[in-house]
Design an enzyme around this catalytic site. Structure first.
Site, PDB file in Angstrom:
ATOM      1  N   GLY A 286       0.823  -1.204   0.000  1.00 55.53           N
ATOM      2  CA  GLY A 286       0.000   0.000   0.000  1.00 55.53           C
ATOM      3  C   GLY A 286       0.854   1.249   0.000  1.00 55.53           C
ATOM      4  N   CYS A 287       0.249   2.361  -0.378  1.00 50.20           N
ATOM      5  CA  CYS A 287       1.015   3.609  -0.530  1.00 50.20           C
ATOM      6  C   CYS A 287       1.472   4.162   0.816  1.00 50.20           C
ATOM      7  CB  CYS A 287       0.199   4.632  -1.304  1.00 50.20           C
ATOM      8  SG  CYS A 287      -1.460   4.909  -0.676  1.00 50.20           S
ATOM      9  N   PHE A 288       0.555   4.333   1.760  1.00 49.56           N
ATOM     10  CA  PHE A 288       0.969   4.797   3.085  1.00 49.56           C
ATOM     11  C   PHE A 288       1.954   3.803   3.696  1.00 49.56           C
ATOM     12  CE2 PHE A 288      -2.958   7.587   3.812  1.00 49.56           C
ATOM     13  CZ  PHE A 288      -2.235   8.749   3.938  1.00 49.56           C
TER      14      PHE A 288
END
Lengths: 321, 321, 321, 321
Positions: A130-132
């Protein structure tokens, strides 16, 4: 040439994959599957692609493709793969959350090259982070690697509106988002799970809390994260740990200068800065949420799986301004 | 106190009316009608109003109200008024396009104080002008007044995203609109009709073309318009005509300085600048599309209809930054 | 009428003061002192004021004014007051940091009505709080009031570009700031001092750390702050403490809804939201940095000093969009 | 490998050149000359380049370089070349206005491949076109080519803040530019000269006026231009002329869809759309001001001069969001 396919071609991460793969020297974009856009040209949706390609969205899936990227909504990848069987040689890179947590019922490798490079090289199935999770994990991983993650971590991060996907919503309406700022899902963001899994992978006794406040920024791309925790050594000790950990990283770099988001927007880089205040180590981390935080990292994983140079096709020009 | 009601209370223009009327010294906000938000507090939708009022959206219409503002979608005002009869004393201000064009089947006055001040003072029914129409008409009206509108007018104007209303749409999605720009409805914008009507009202032989290119700007509020046409006199002649025409205007001012949008955002003003190049007169015009271009002008009309000071409740602090 | 003067009239806070005072029903703007803009009209600098006033910047100071606002750079107020003696009746509101810390050599009262209302009513000299200090102090003060501030406080806040003042600089250049984000002065922001002083005023044994990371947002106005600390009670207990503390506050309101910046931009409000996660209490706080964080609070202080209704002249229309 | 140098390395166009040339397969970035940044790493100024290069700004000029790009302020290129003599084989690409107008005292070719492709291939000295000039000329050139430019052209265009260069200024201060819009240099922009020269090159009897209103947009990159003029044929006739004219263009494409700026930002493309209203042909044109409007076109010219594939190194990933 590697024959590549994309499943779910209308969203942001698919668009970014197409942009990268069209100019990747070892890839041929074999098909882009989308039932919602069937028969339209790619550039009717990804409108910057005029002049780059005449490919159309298709409902036909080439099950002999060398690699297939799944750009489906969270929860849909699992179903899609149960309904569609690919050839044995086909490698899968899934950009959803479906396979990020290790489990007995799947053999996906968590596709974070800084953490799992060797496993990725030998993998057939990749769960793309995921990005975060990417921005935050990179900020703290070297501490876990050295067994130093023994106190609460305090994380604040802000993401651009593309983080919310293509669906129209109240908080992605221009009149709301323009010149605005807000926190959301405080302490409860779904990426906390995979972050914790990565920390535990390197520091098996890790139990301290990750206090994470995500925010909505009034920009389109990028994640800026700050993380701090107690650290008993000197700043130079920390820098040494980080330099060592990232010495072979293709896209992750340390700097002593103040960081800002536009240094990485439209690139596959992660930049990290370390500072020490009292007994606390502060790490600032910036990435492009759609590239290092999604499609760029996916292509990086593909490069590793196929034995290509890790940066191939990913020397992207930053927009910068 | 004037008892005021609003029909269709959830949109942008209704929100602006509420913001103004809550602090208008001679108005009591009697009701805000909304079937979609029935029973909710005003501040659940217009979220800056916390602490200002505990009024809720209602489905009950007070047909004895002194004034009712119609903030309905274009086409719906006519239907609403045919289905709902108000008392004889109730004055109506309609913010839609429904009654802007003069016709035999209605007696609405076009509510542009700079053009129709006396008629407005005696009117019971006001058709409030369109936002682009306001900015553009003000730029050229003094020429029409003096019979000098004899050549093509070339108009380019840009509006903020609130001009598109509250509905979510592709071109008001933040990821699209942010840092973007585009033209739309070139030469065919619906406001051309009412602009032409106003020109003809002052210069009955007006037949020259109005070439109008509207644009979508990446900001939320405001309209910036440039208009030029042939003008045989000197710049000072033009300034004299404009000064004379606007000498009693409450909110329209001339300046010799370069104009920009933020001078008028969140105010009820229109600023105009005149320049002469060769045989052409260039007029720049800026307004806030939701205030002078909608709700502010509506309250200005109300003030005139009720014999109040024209600026009452409209000395609004510009955001400016 | 209260005769009011402004010293240092060209900056952002002076501009906001002028905007408010020009329409304040009990104030006459007596003079605006600026040596750099001497002889120019106010609207040549604060360009939205065309049509509102013909006042010019002056080099003459009326030392008999009823109230004087100092909008000078930090460090300059002290020097200015030593060089310029005002009449005994003249009340001073200083917007710089010069007198915010209590000291033996001055008698300025820290002008935070939620903390020092009675002292302000009787004060002649007010040190107006800093913008970050206002947002953050409000978020935590009720805990201090109840002696519950016994653990580290973790604060992350973002401010608009007006927070950096009118001087041109690399990080306020549009091409840098647009769509960008960055942290600065982490753990070392100068407002930590006055925040700590306020906490200690209410909880004299307060010693826990305030970990504060300030950020530069890509918007012009507003501060969004999150703060969390350990809290052993239930959420409802916390809400009770906060409601009690702010029950008479003129502009500070609690809400259970998600907050965002545009609810308060261009108003004098502070909105607060409480949430509980595990053993932590999270408080979100939003203000307009130039109003509640500067000029709005200054006028609120003036109202209190002169016995006027606290909200007089401060019912400002939010821009909202 | 082509050894390339850049003179004046700290500005926007130099930054973009560096970004492109570092990954150009046939170029080695030989030196970047800057006296103001002497001895600093490139990434200390162009801060996205961390990890891409360790080159430093130098005060030494390699006069044997194969190609040198001049990124100096307007007026400084002429002086620089008179003071610095390069080898006979060194090709020069000048990005300033200094040599854009044909004159007896220089032999620079106007470097617009769509207009002068063959001359560029044989040139040693290139005057790279202006950004507005590129967007506008492309919109109208096919008409001139066919002798159809016989009536006034009405042009409105908006540029991003990078168009104003790196110097800090009032209208590039974030608090001014954010959410703002303004016109400037109406009818008098300096690019009108080179636009007129190009029109006359293809239509020697061209005398009609070009009415051009430039605008400052609140975004960093890109130019959006609309241009209209009388055209007696059908829309299909116009499309045929344009298709024919641009049939071999590497980066200029026609579309029937509504255009927007982000289709071309961070690319070297120009997109054009034709529409017909009454007797007027409307052309919309979008480019990235720093790429097709400056550094991208400069590299395109270099490719042509050295016999390379025209698009080499210029398949840039759009930021798009």
């Amino acid at each position: 040439m590697i024959e590549a396919g994309i499943i779910g071609g209308a969203g942001y991460t698919a668009g970014e994959l197409i942009r990268i793969l069209l100019h990747h020297p070892e890839v041929n974009l074999n098909f882009v599957y989308s039932t919602s856009q069937l028969g339209k040209s790619l550039y009717s949706i990804h409108q910057d692609l005029i002049g780059d390609t005449e490919i159309e969205f298709t409902s036909k899936i080439n099950k002999e493709a060398d690699v297939v990227f799944l750009c489906l909504g969270h929860g849909n990848s699992k179903r899609f793969l149960s309904e569609n069987k690919f050839s044995e040689k086909t490698k899968i890179v899934d950009l959803s959350t479906d396979f990020r947590m290790k489990a007995n019922d799947h053999s996906f490798v968590y596709g974070m090259p800084e953490l799992n490079q060797e496993e990725i090289k030998n993998a057939n199935f990749i769960a793309n982070p995921g990005c975060f999770a990417t921005a935050i994990t990179f900020a703290v991983l070297p501490l876990a690697k050295n067994g130093l993650l023994n106190d609460d971590v305090h994380v604040n991060a802000v993401t651009g509106a593309t983080g919310a996907g293509t669906s129209l919503s109240a908080t992605t309406h221009f009149t709301w988002r323009d010149n605005n700022f807000s926190a959301y899902k405080s302490f409860e963001h779904q990426h906390l799970q995979e972050i914790g899994q990565s920390f535990k992978q390197l520091q098996s006794d890790h139990t301290s809390e990750i206090n994470f406040i995500p925010n909505r920024g009034n920009f389109s791309r990028g994640i800026h994260a700050t993380a701090y925790t107690k650290f008993s050594g000197e700043l130079e000790d920390a820098k040494k740990l980080y330099s060592e950990f990232y010495k072979d990283a293709a896209f992750t770099f340390l700097t002593d200068e103040e960081l800002h988001l536009k240094q990485v927007v439209n690139t596959n880089k992660c930049l990290l800065r370390l500072q020490k205040f009292g007994n606390k180590l502060l790490i600032t981390s910036v990435i492009d949420n759609l590239l290092k935080g999604a499609s760029g990292q996916a292509v990086q994983n593909m490069n590793l799986m196929f034995g290509l140079e890790e940066k191939m096709g990913l020397n992207l020009k930053a927009g910068y301004f």
